[in-house]
Write a protein that holds these residues in place. Structure first.
Motif, PDB file in Angstrom:
ATOM      1  N   HIS A 198       0.809  -1.346  -0.062  1.00  0.00           N
ATOM      2  CA  HIS A 198      -0.010   0.019  -0.132  1.00  0.00           C
ATOM      3  C   HIS A 198       0.798   1.345  -0.015  1.00  0.00           C
ATOM      4  N   VAL A 199       2.179   1.317  -0.135  1.00  0.00           N
ATOM      5  CA  VAL A 199       2.971   2.325  -0.121  1.00  0.00           C
ATOM      6  C   VAL A 199       3.665   2.679  -1.438  1.00  0.00           C
ATOM      7  N   THR A 200       3.987   3.957  -1.710  1.00  0.00           N
ATOM      8  CA  THR A 200       4.780   4.330  -2.511  1.00  0.00           C
ATOM      9  C   THR A 200       5.504   5.798  -2.191  1.00  0.00           C
ATOM     10  N   ASN A 201       6.719   5.813  -2.695  1.00  0.00           N
ATOM     11  CA  ASN A 201       7.300   7.067  -2.200  1.00  0.00           C
ATOM     12  C   ASN A 201       8.020   7.587  -3.583  1.00  0.00           C
ATOM     13  N   ILE A 202       7.791   8.796  -3.923  1.00  0.00           N
ATOM     14  CA  ILE A 202       8.029   9.313  -5.264  1.00  0.00           C
ATOM     15  C   ILE A 202       8.561  10.787  -5.037  1.00  0.00           C
ATOM     16  N   SER A 203       9.587  10.919  -5.764  1.00  0.00           N
ATOM     17  CA  SER A 203      10.499  12.494  -5.773  1.00  0.00           C
ATOM     18  C   SER A 203      10.161  13.132  -7.248  1.00  0.00           C
ATOM     19  N   PHE A 204       9.948  14.364  -6.880  1.00  0.00           N
ATOM     20  CA  PHE A 204       9.743  15.134  -7.982  1.00  0.00           C
ATOM     21  C   PHE A 204      10.707  16.179  -8.245  1.00  0.00           C
ATOM     22  N   ALA A 253      11.962  17.013  -1.812  1.00  0.00           N
ATOM     23  CA  ALA A 253      10.806  17.035  -2.977  1.00  0.00           C
ATOM     24  C   ALA A 253      10.140  15.547  -3.304  1.00  0.00           C
ATOM     25  N   SER A 254      10.192  14.747  -2.035  1.00  0.00           N
ATOM     26  CA  SER A 254       9.622  13.274  -2.300  1.00  0.00           C
ATOM     27  C   SER A 254       8.418  13.585  -1.604  1.00  0.00           C
ATOM     28  N   LEU A 255       7.594  12.565  -1.972  1.00  0.00           N
ATOM     29  CA  LEU A 255       6.125  12.384  -1.306  1.00  0.00           C
ATOM     30  C   LEU A 255       6.010  10.966  -0.858  1.00  0.00           C
ATOM     31  N   ARG A 256       5.460  10.671   0.348  1.00  0.00           N
ATOM     32  CA  ARG A 256       5.073   9.322   0.533  1.00  0.00           C
ATOM     33  C   ARG A 256       3.398   9.123   0.488  1.00  0.00           C
ATOM     34  N   PHE A 257       3.020   8.084  -0.210  1.00  0.00           N
ATOM     35  CA  PHE A 257       1.574   8.022  -0.549  1.00  0.00           C
ATOM     36  C   PHE A 257       1.447   6.540   0.186  1.00  0.00           C
ATOM     37  N   SER A 258       0.373   6.406   1.087  1.00  0.00           N
ATOM     38  CA  SER A 258       0.098   5.294   1.846  1.00  0.00           C
ATOM     39  C   SER A 258      -1.358   5.019   1.911  1.00  0.00           C
ATOM     40  N   LEU A 259      -1.667   3.910   1.192  1.00  0.00           N
ATOM     41  CA  LEU A 259      -3.294   3.741   0.985  1.00  0.00           C
ATOM     42  C   LEU A 259      -3.852   2.701   2.355  1.00  0.00           C
ATOM     43  N   GLY A 260      -5.033   2.779   2.315  1.00  0.00           N
ATOM     44  CA  GLY A 260      -5.804   1.884   3.332  1.00  0.00           C
ATOM     45  C   GLY A 260      -7.151   1.433   3.097  1.00  0.00           C
ATOM     46  N   ARG A 261      -7.836   0.860   3.956  1.00  0.00           N
ATOM     47  CA  ARG A 261      -8.999   0.402   3.868  1.00  0.00           C
ATOM     48  C   ARG A 261     -10.007   1.030   3.367  1.00  0.00           C
ATOM     49  N   GLN A 262     -10.145   2.519   3.564  1.00  0.00           N
ATOM     50  CA  GLN A 262     -11.101   3.199   2.841  1.00  0.00           C
ATOM     51  C   GLN A 262     -10.865   3.879   1.598  1.00  0.00           C
TER      52      GLN A 262
END
Length: 381
Positions: free
Chosen positions: A296-302, A349-358
């Motif tokens: 459920h996790v991705t970390n991306i730099s821009f 300039a990096s963001l962590r996106f983490s997803l969940g049940r909702q």
């Protein structure tokens, strides 16, 4: 309040409805102290605590008597590390950890260094992995513990826990793992592990309650308690038990255990959809490996944007983070990404996106669209 889309589940998760329902009676109707041994109020509370202990043990493959309740993972980590340090007081002590561990781990070891312990901080490769040969060669006669997290909180990278456990077992060394981001999200097992920290609010339980697994019936020592006063939790952690929180943690463990496989598949698909959409933006980069990571996790730099501006702009409509929630007030680049070789500019300039049940597919589509617009605006295109 009109909240943004929430994609920061590694920071915390909402209590599951089942968890909240299970907790409510323990604030009012069943308000007894679990340490009250001479009347039904205490008996009922104690029984609820023991049920939760069993539910949590089932989640990680432990026995209920090996679960010690704490106020959260940070306390569990402090108990594990400092408690073992005290066991070996007066001896020469060496510990092995990693540069990308959570700050709760790193700060504990920094404190032990000030008290005379020697610490090896293993470097990581570009994907966040450690070299097991380097781990092996770092072991000394006076090494007391290997402390490595199960899954990284910023990138989702999963360490080869069974191989590390085998190394520790062969050398007769305590293996402690911070499994906060793994428990309730992927299958974990305490096999070969001596100490494991987990936290309820990371898997849809309440905040303010966690646990430390302490292996029983083993010749390696158990930690010495760090909080005195009453001898609760077999002397490992004194203090009146948070019965509603413990009940909630137990219920959350039960609920998550029943959906591990289905949520793994669903969240993997949504995460991949998000990742593919964001990486189509020019000059973006995935931080870490596409393999051996949480679903459920991705970390991306821009490239081409300032980190603080990026975070502020994106969070107007999508709640994300630039690293651990525990250190998000710091303008410094993530120590995890820095250890992985990113320069300070890209780290910020990096963001962590983490997803969940909702998280829904529409959330993903809307998030991709907003991040694309945000990057375009910030780059002045």
């Amino acid at each position: 309040m009109n909240y943004p889309i929430y994609l920061d589940y590694n920071a915390t998760t909402p209590c599951a409805p089942e968890v909240l329902e299970e907790m409510l009676p323990w604030f009012s109707q069943h308000f007894g102290n679990a340490a009250s041994k001479y009347h039904p109020y205490g008996w009922v509370a104690e029984e609820a605590v023991e049920k939760a202990r069993e539910q949590i043990a089932n989640l990680i493959g432990a026995r209920s008597k090996e679960i010690i309740f704490t106020s959260g993972a940070t306390e569990a980590i402090n108990l594990a590390i400092k408690g073992i340090f005290e066991v070996y007081a007066g001896e020469k002590q060496h510990y092995i950890t990693c540069q990308t561990e959570h700050k709760a781990i790193l700060d504990c070891f920094e404190e032990l260094e000030g008290k005379g312990a020697s610490i090896t901080y293993l470097p990581v490769q570009r994907d966040g992995s450690i070299d097991l040969d380097t781990l092996q060669s770092s072991i000394r006669p006076e090494t007391k513990m290997i402390a490595l997290m199960w899954a990284n909180n910023e990138t989702g990278f999963i360490h080869p826990i069974s191989e590390i456990a085998q190394i520790a077992e062969e050398k007769g060394i305590i293996f402690f793992t911070d499994a906060v981001q793994a428990a309730g999200k992927i299958q974990v097992s305490v096999k070969g592990i001596h100490l494991m920290a987990i936290s309820a609010h990371k898997f849809e339980g309440p905040k303010g309650v966690g646990a430390l697994f302490i292996r029983h019936n083993h010749n390696l020592p158990k930690p010495i308690g760090q909080i005195s006063g009453g001898g609760h939790e077999k002397g490992f952690r004194s203090g009146t038990l948070n019965v509603p929180g413990i009940v909630g943690m137990g219920k959350a463990a039960e609920v998550k255990q029943g959906m591990l496989e289905s949520e793994f598949s669903r969240l993997s698909l949504l995460r991949n959809q998000l990742e593919e959409g964001l990486l189509q933006i020019p000059k973006t980069h995935l931080n870490g490996s596409q393999e051996h990571r949480l679903p459920h996790v991705t970390n991306i730099s821009f490239e081409g944007v300032e980190g603080e501006d990026l975070l502020r702009k994106v969070c107007m409509k999508v709640a994300v983070s630039s690293g651990s929630a525990c250190t998000s007030i710091s303008p410094k680049p993530s120590h995890v990404l820095k250890a992985m070789g990113l320069d300070d500019y890209l780290g910020r300039a990096s963001l962590r996106f983490s997803l969940g049940r909702q998280t829904t597919e529409q959330d993903i589509l809307d998030s991709i669209a907003w991040v694309r617009k945000s990057i375009k605006d910030l780059r002045g295109q």
